[in-house]
Design a protein around this motif. Structure first.
Motif, PDB file in Angstrom:
ATOM      1  N   THR A 102     -12.823 -64.870  53.564  1.00  0.00           N
ATOM      2  CA  THR A 102     -11.626 -65.013  52.738  1.00  0.00           C
ATOM      3  C   THR A 102     -12.012 -65.055  51.271  1.00  0.00           C
ATOM      4  N   ARG A 103     -11.267 -64.304  50.464  1.00  0.00           N
ATOM      5  CA  ARG A 103     -11.376 -64.432  49.008  1.00  0.00           C
ATOM      6  C   ARG A 103     -10.120 -65.144  48.517  1.00  0.00           C
ATOM      7  N   GLY A 104     -10.300 -66.361  48.039  1.00  0.00           N
ATOM      8  CA  GLY A 104      -9.185 -67.119  47.507  1.00  0.00           C
ATOM      9  C   GLY A 104      -9.304 -67.286  46.007  1.00  0.00           C
ATOM     10  N   TYR A 105      -8.320 -67.960  45.433  1.00  0.00           N
ATOM     11  CA  TYR A 105      -8.330 -68.159  43.979  1.00  0.00           C
ATOM     12  C   TYR A 105      -7.460 -69.350  43.612  1.00  0.00           C
ATOM     13  N   LYS A 106      -7.866 -69.977  42.502  1.00  0.00           N
ATOM     14  CA  LYS A 106      -7.047 -70.974  41.828  1.00  0.00           C
ATOM     15  C   LYS A 106      -6.751 -70.431  40.443  1.00  0.00           C
ATOM     16  N   ALA A 107      -5.505 -70.128  40.183  1.00  0.00           N
ATOM     17  CA  ALA A 107      -5.154 -69.521  38.908  1.00  0.00           C
ATOM     18  C   ALA A 107      -5.555 -70.418  37.742  1.00  0.00           C
ATOM     19  N   GLY A 108      -5.977 -69.797  36.645  1.00  0.00           N
ATOM     20  CA  GLY A 108      -6.216 -70.546  35.423  1.00  0.00           C
ATOM     21  C   GLY A 108      -4.921 -71.138  34.897  1.00  0.00           C
ATOM     22  N   GLY A 109      -4.997 -71.828  33.780  1.00  0.00           N
ATOM     23  CA  GLY A 109      -3.785 -72.481  33.307  1.00  0.00           C
ATOM     24  C   GLY A 109      -3.884 -72.966  31.881  1.00  0.00           C
ATOM     25  N   VAL A 110      -2.951 -73.856  31.542  1.00  0.00           N
ATOM     26  CA  VAL A 110      -2.810 -74.348  30.176  1.00  0.00           C
ATOM     27  C   VAL A 110      -2.947 -75.869  30.170  1.00  0.00           C
ATOM     28  N   ASN A 111      -3.469 -76.399  29.055  1.00  0.00           N
ATOM     29  CA  ASN A 111      -3.530 -77.840  28.823  1.00  0.00           C
ATOM     30  C   ASN A 111      -2.473 -78.196  27.787  1.00  0.00           C
ATOM     31  N   ILE A 112      -1.539 -79.046  28.191  1.00  0.00           N
ATOM     32  CA  ILE A 112      -0.391 -79.333  27.329  1.00  0.00           C
ATOM     33  C   ILE A 112      -0.362 -80.785  26.856  1.00  0.00           C
ATOM     34  N   ASP A 113      -1.468 -81.481  27.035  1.00  0.00           N
ATOM     35  CA  ASP A 113      -1.578 -82.829  26.485  1.00  0.00           C
ATOM     36  C   ASP A 113      -1.931 -82.698  25.005  1.00  0.00           C
ATOM     37  N   ALA A 114      -0.983 -82.957  24.149  1.00  0.00           N
ATOM     38  CA  ALA A 114      -1.182 -82.753  22.706  1.00  0.00           C
ATOM     39  C   ALA A 114      -2.097 -83.788  22.078  1.00  0.00           C
ATOM     40  N   ARG A 115      -2.673 -84.697  22.866  1.00  0.00           N
ATOM     41  CA  ARG A 115      -3.630 -85.663  22.340  1.00  0.00           C
ATOM     42  C   ARG A 115      -5.062 -85.138  22.402  1.00  0.00           C
ATOM     43  N   ILE A 116      -5.280 -83.961  23.014  1.00  0.00           N
ATOM     44  CA  ILE A 116      -6.625 -83.411  23.084  1.00  0.00           C
ATOM     45  C   ILE A 116      -7.035 -82.853  21.725  1.00  0.00           C
ATOM     46  N   ASN A 117      -8.307 -82.464  21.605  1.00  0.00           N
ATOM     47  CA  ASN A 117      -8.858 -82.038  20.321  1.00  0.00           C
ATOM     48  C   ASN A 117      -9.389 -80.612  20.392  1.00  0.00           C
ATOM     49  N   PRO A 118      -8.534 -79.606  20.293  1.00  0.00           N
ATOM     50  CA  PRO A 118      -9.041 -78.225  20.260  1.00  0.00           C
ATOM     51  C   PRO A 118      -9.829 -77.993  18.972  1.00  0.00           C
ATOM     52  N   PRO A 119     -10.817 -77.101  18.973  1.00  0.00           N
ATOM     53  CA  PRO A 119     -11.238 -76.280  20.114  1.00  0.00           C
ATOM     54  C   PRO A 119     -12.266 -76.972  21.023  1.00  0.00           C
ATOM     55  N   ALA A 120     -12.677 -78.200  20.697  1.00  0.00           N
ATOM     56  CA  ALA A 120     -13.646 -78.879  21.569  1.00  0.00           C
ATOM     57  C   ALA A 120     -13.056 -79.061  22.965  1.00  0.00           C
ATOM     58  N   ASP A 121     -11.817 -79.555  23.050  1.00  0.00           N
ATOM     59  CA  ASP A 121     -11.091 -79.598  24.318  1.00  0.00           C
ATOM     60  C   ASP A 121     -10.315 -78.290  24.451  1.00  0.00           C
ATOM     61  N   PRO A 122     -10.393 -77.609  25.580  1.00  0.00           N
ATOM     62  CA  PRO A 122      -9.789 -76.272  25.679  1.00  0.00           C
ATOM     63  C   PRO A 122      -8.270 -76.330  25.825  1.00  0.00           C
ATOM     64  N   LEU A 123      -7.589 -75.375  25.202  1.00  0.00           N
ATOM     65  CA  LEU A 123      -6.151 -75.230  25.386  1.00  0.00           C
ATOM     66  C   LEU A 123      -5.823 -74.486  26.674  1.00  0.00           C
ATOM     67  N   THR A 124      -6.717 -73.623  27.111  1.00  0.00           N
ATOM     68  CA  THR A 124      -6.536 -72.913  28.379  1.00  0.00           C
ATOM     69  C   THR A 124      -7.843 -72.965  29.158  1.00  0.00           C
TER      70      THR A 124
END
Length: 704
Positions: A469-491
Motif C-alpha cells: 500500500t502507498r498511503g499519504y498524509k497531506a501536508g498542511g498549514v500552521n495557524i497558531d499566530a503565536r509561532i515565530n516564522p520563519p523559524a517555526d514553519p507556516l506550512t
C-alpha cells in the motif's frame, strides 16, 4: 508480572495446538453467523477479508462491560489513544495519528472515525456503544477507500439497521462513580408494504462523576452528562432503488478537571475547572440504483456540524498563577461520493472480474476562538481553517483461477487548504493592547495512493494474502499566530507511507477455531510531527516534517469454542519502531528513539460462557507495554494489566448483568506531560492523569 513477547509467542502456540487436539477428539460442530465488514470498498465476510481488521460483533458489545468505544480501545491490537479529554478522541494506529487538538492545531487527522456514513474524525467523544450492530477497526493506510484522513486506519461504528418487522430494546445501568444511564431503541415498518419504508430510533443518556473529586470546590467537576439520539430510515420504493437515511443528534456536557500537581489520581484542586463539551448534528443519505445494464450506481451524501468547548485551569490549583484557557470551536463537514460498482463479481469486464470507479468530494470548515486569562493578561487567538478535497478512485479484481485473486486499487486526490490565525494580547495592569499578529498560510497538493493485494485460498476455509500500500498524509498549514516564522514553519509537507503486509485468516474444525495473523512493515518519509514550545499556560503549537520513520510488527487474534457453552479468545500485538534524529528549523531536536504511541506489546486473553439455562459469564485480561505520548519529550506511560468481567442471566426477553471493569484496581496512565507548571521556578516535571479505577455495576435489558 511482566510478560515479554518471547514468552507470549510459545504460550499462544501451545494454546492453539491444544485447541486443535481437543477439536479433533471431541465436541460437535458449532454454527456461527457470518460477520461482514462494511468499511472497505467491497463489503466482505470477515473470514475472507485480506486485511488486518478487528470487529466487535453484537455479542461482544453486549458482554456487559462495554458502554462506550473507550471501553474497547485497549483491546484492539496496535490501536492506541491519548488522554487529556473526557473521552478518547485522539487515536493512533501503528503509531500514526494525532494526540491532541489544542488551540491553533488544525482538525486534519490520520485515523478516520465514522458512525455509519457520518464523519466524526477527531470527535470520537460521541462513540457510545448503545444499539450498535458492530464496531470495525481497519489497520494500516486506507488510501484507496478513504484517502488523506485514513493514513493510519479507520474506526467505524455500525448502528442497528431498520427491519421490516418491529423490534426494540430498553436498557438501564447503574454502578460505581455514580453511574446512571438508560437507552431505548425501537424500529420497524412504517407502511403496509414493510420493505418500502422502515425506521429505527435509538435514544441514550449517560451520567457519571468522572472518577475525580475537586477538593477546592468540594464537587464533582469532572462529571459526564451525555445524550444521543439517532434515527435511521431505509426503504426500497421500487425494485431498482434502495435508499438509507440517518439523522444524529448528540449533546455532551462533560467536565474536564483531571490533573493535579502531586499526581494523586483522585483529587483535583482547580479553582476554575474546565469543560469538554460537544454538540453535534448530522445527516446522511445513501441511494443505490440497480437499473443499469451491468453496474450499480450509489450516491452517499453526508453533512455534520459540531460546536465544542474545551477549557481547563492552567495551574490546576487555587494558589498559583491563576491562568484559565477556554477554546470554542465550530466545525462543519460536507461530503459527497458517487460510485459505480459492477453487478457481476466474475468476468465483469474481460479479464477484470469485478470493478468499482468513483469520485469523492468534501469540504471542511472550522473556526475557533481561544482566550487565556490571568491576573495581568487577556490573550486571544482566533483561527479559521478550510479544507477542500476532490478524489477519483477505482478498484479492480482479477481471478487467476478459482483460488487466486489479485486486487488493485488507486486513488488520486487534490487537497487545497487555507487558514488564518490572529493573535491578540491585552495587558490589564497597563490597560494597553500589544500589536496584533496575523498569519494566513495556504497549501495545496495532488496526492496518489493505492493498494495491490494478492490473495490465495490455501485450504477450504483459509486465505493467505500479501499486500503493498502507498498511503499519504497531506501536508498542511500552521495557524497558531503565536509561532515565530520563519523559524517555526507556516506550512509543512505531505508525508508518504509504504505499508507491506502478509497475513493468514480463516476458520477450522467446523468453525470452532477462527483466527487471523498479520505481519507488517510501515515505512514513513517526511514524517509529520506535532511540536510545541512554552511553559505554564503559554504555549505555541505547530506541525513540521522530520525525516524517516518505520514500524515493524504483527497483529494476531484467535477464538476457540471449547464446547457449545464455553469459548476462549486472545489477541497479540507487537511493534518495533524508530524515528530518525532530526532538528527542526527552530532548533528543536527530536527522534533517535522509538516513535510515540508504539508500545512493544499488547495482548488480551479472555473466556466466555453461556449455557442453555440462561447463565453467562465473561472475563478478560488486557495488557499493554509502556509507550511515549509524544515525539518531543521522553516521558512514557507505564505498562499495565487490567481485568474486566461480567456475570449474568438471560430469562425470556430479559437480561440481567453484574459487571466490573478494572477489577484489580490497577493504577496506570492515560496521558503524560513533561513541562514546567509550578510556581515559582517552573521546573519541568512529569505530570500524569490516571486511567479509570475499578468500577462495579449492574445492567438490565429487555428486548422485544
Amino acid at each position: 508480572m511482566h510478560l515479554p513477547l518471547h514468552r507470549l509467542l510459545p504460550l499462544a502456540a501451545a494454546t492453539i495446538a491444544g485447541s486443535q487436539l481437543h477439536a479433533q477428539t471431541s465436541a460437535p460442530p458449532v454454527t456461527l453467523s457470518p460477520i461482514v465488514v462494511t468499511s472497505e470498498l467491497w463489503a466482505t465476510p470477515l473470514e475472507r477479508l485480506p486485511a488486518s481488521v478487528t470487529v466487535f460483533d453484537e455479542a461482544a458489545l453486549r458482554a456487559g462491560t462495554v458502554r462506550h468505544f473507550a471501553d474497547l480501545v485497549d483491546q484492539v491490537p496496535n490501536l492506541t489513544w491519548t488522554g487529556g479529554t473526557s473521552r478518547p478522541r485522539h487515536l493512533q494506529i501503528r503509531g500514526i495519528g494525532e494526540n491532541s487538538q489544542f488551540e491553533g492545531e488544525t482538525p486534519d487527522s490520520a485515523v478516520r472515525f465514522l458512525v455509519d456514513d457520518l464523519d466524526f474524525t477527531g470527535l470520537g467523544t460521541l462513540g457510545g456503544a448503545f444499539d450498535l450492530r458492530q464496531i470495525e477497526v481497519l489497520r494500516g493506510p486506507q488510501a484507496g477507500a478513504f484517502g488523506a484522513n485514513a493514513a493510519g486506519g479507520l474506526v467505524r461504528l455500525v448502528t442497528q439497521a431498520p427491519t421490516p418487522f418491529w423490534t426494540g430494546r430498553v436498557e438501564s445501568s447503574a454502578g460505581g462513580d455514580a453511574l446512571r444511564e438508560g437507552g431505548f431503541a425501537v424500529g420497524g415498518p412504517l407502511l403496509a408494504r414493510p420493505e418500502s419504508l422502515m425506521a429505527r430510533l435509538a435514544i441514550h443518556r449517560h451520567e457519571s462523576d468522572g472518577f475525580r473529586r475537586n477538593a477546592t470546590l468540594n464537587r464533582d467537576t469532572n462529571a459526564r452528562d451525555e445524550f444521543s439520539a439517532r434515527l435511521r430510515l431505509a426503504g426500497q420504493p421500487t425494485a431498482q432503488w434502495r435508499w438509507d437515511g440517518a439523522l444524529l443528534f448528540s449533546e455532551l456536557n462533560n467536565g474536564y478537571d483531571e490533573f493535579a500537581l502531586n499526581n494523586n489520581g483522585r483529587l483535583t484542586f482547580s479553582d476554575q475547572p474546565g469543560r469538554d463539551e460537544q454538540r453535534s448534528r448530522a445527516a446522511s443519505f445513501r441511494a443505490s440504483f440497480d437499473g443499469l445494464a451491468a453496474a450499480r450506481l450509489t450516491s452517499v451524501s453526508a453533512v455534520s456540524g459540531t460546536h465544542s468547548r474545551y477549557s481547563y485551569d492552567d495551574d490546576w490549583t487555587a494558589a498559583s498563577y491563576a491562568g484559565f484557557s477556554d477554546l470554542v470551536r465550530d466545525r462543519t463537514v460536507f461530503s459527497q461520493e458517487l460510485r459505480l460498482d459492477s453487478t457481476a463479481t466474475r468476468a465483469a469486464l474481460g479479464v477484470i472480474d469485478r470493478w468499482t470507479v468513483g469520485a469523492y468530494g468534501s469540504t471542511t470548515h472550522e473556526t475557533s476562538a481561544y482566550t487565556n486569562e490571568d491576573p495581568a493578561n487577556l490573550r486571544g487567538l482566533r483561527t479559521r481553517y478550510a479544507s477542500d478535497q476532490l478524489a477519483l478512485f477505482g478498484q479492480a479484481a482479477h481471478h487467476f483461477d478459482a483460488r487466486t485473486r489479485l486486487t488493485l486499487g488507486l486513488r488520486t486526490e487534490r487537497v487545497v487548504l487555507d487558514g488564518r490565525g490572529t493573535r491578540t494580547r491585552f495587558r490589564k495592569t497597563r490597560g494597553t493592547f500589544d500589536p496584533v499578529a496575523t498569519f494566513a498560510p495556504a497549501f495545496s497538493d495532488t496526492l496518489l495512493g493505492g493498494k495491490l493485494t494478492l490473495e490465495r485460498d490455501l485450504a477450504a476455509h483459509t486465505v493467505g494474502f500479501v499486500s503493498l500500500t502507498r498511503g499519504y498524509k497531506a501536508g498542511g498549514v500552521n495557524i497558531d499566530a503565536r509561532i515565530n516564522p520563519p523559524a517555526d514553519p507556516l506550512t509543512y509537507g505531505t508525508e508518504t507511507l509504504w505499508n507491506t503486509e502478509f497475513g493468514l485468516r480463516g476458520h477450522w474444525f467446523d468453525r470452532r477455531l477462527t483466527g487471523e495473523f498479520t505481519a507488517f512493515h510501515l515505512a514513513r518519509r517526511d514524517t509529520q510531527v506535532r511540536d510545541s514550545a512554552g511553559f505554564g499556560g503559554n504555549y505555541r503549537f505547530f506541525t513540521a516534517n522530520a525525516l524517516e520513520a518505520h514500524v515493524t510488527g504483527l497483529e494476531a487474534s484467535a477464538r476457540y469454542a471449547l464446547t457449545d457453552t464455553l469459548s476462549v479468545h486472545a489477541t497479540l500485538a507487537h511493534m518495533e519502531s524508530g524515528l530518525d534524529r532530526f532538528t527542526l528549523t527552530n532548533g528543536n531536536p527530536g527522534g533517535g528513539r522509538r516513535l510515540a504511541n508504539t508500545p512493544r506489546y499488547g495482548y488480551t486473553v479472555g473466556a466466555r460462557y453461556r449455557d442453555a439455562g440462561g447463565f453467562f459469564a465473561h472475563a478478560e485480561l488486557v495488557a499493554r507495554a509502556s509507550q511515549f505520548d509524544s515525539n518531543n519529550q521522553n516521558e512514557a506511560r507505564r505498562a499495565f494489566r487490567v481485568v474486566h468481567a461480567s456475570l449474568g442471566y438471560a430469562w425470556r426477553a430479559w437480561t440481567f448483568t453484574l459487571w466490573g471493569r478494572n477489577l484489580l484496581d490497577a493504577r496506570y496512565d492515560k496521558r503524560v506531560y513533561f513541562f514546567g507548571n509550578e510556581d515559582p521556578n517552573y521546573i519541568p516535571a512529569r505530570y500524569e492523569t490516571r486511567a479509570d479505577p475499578r468500577q462495579l455495576g449492574v445492567s438490565a435489558a429487555w428486548s422485544f
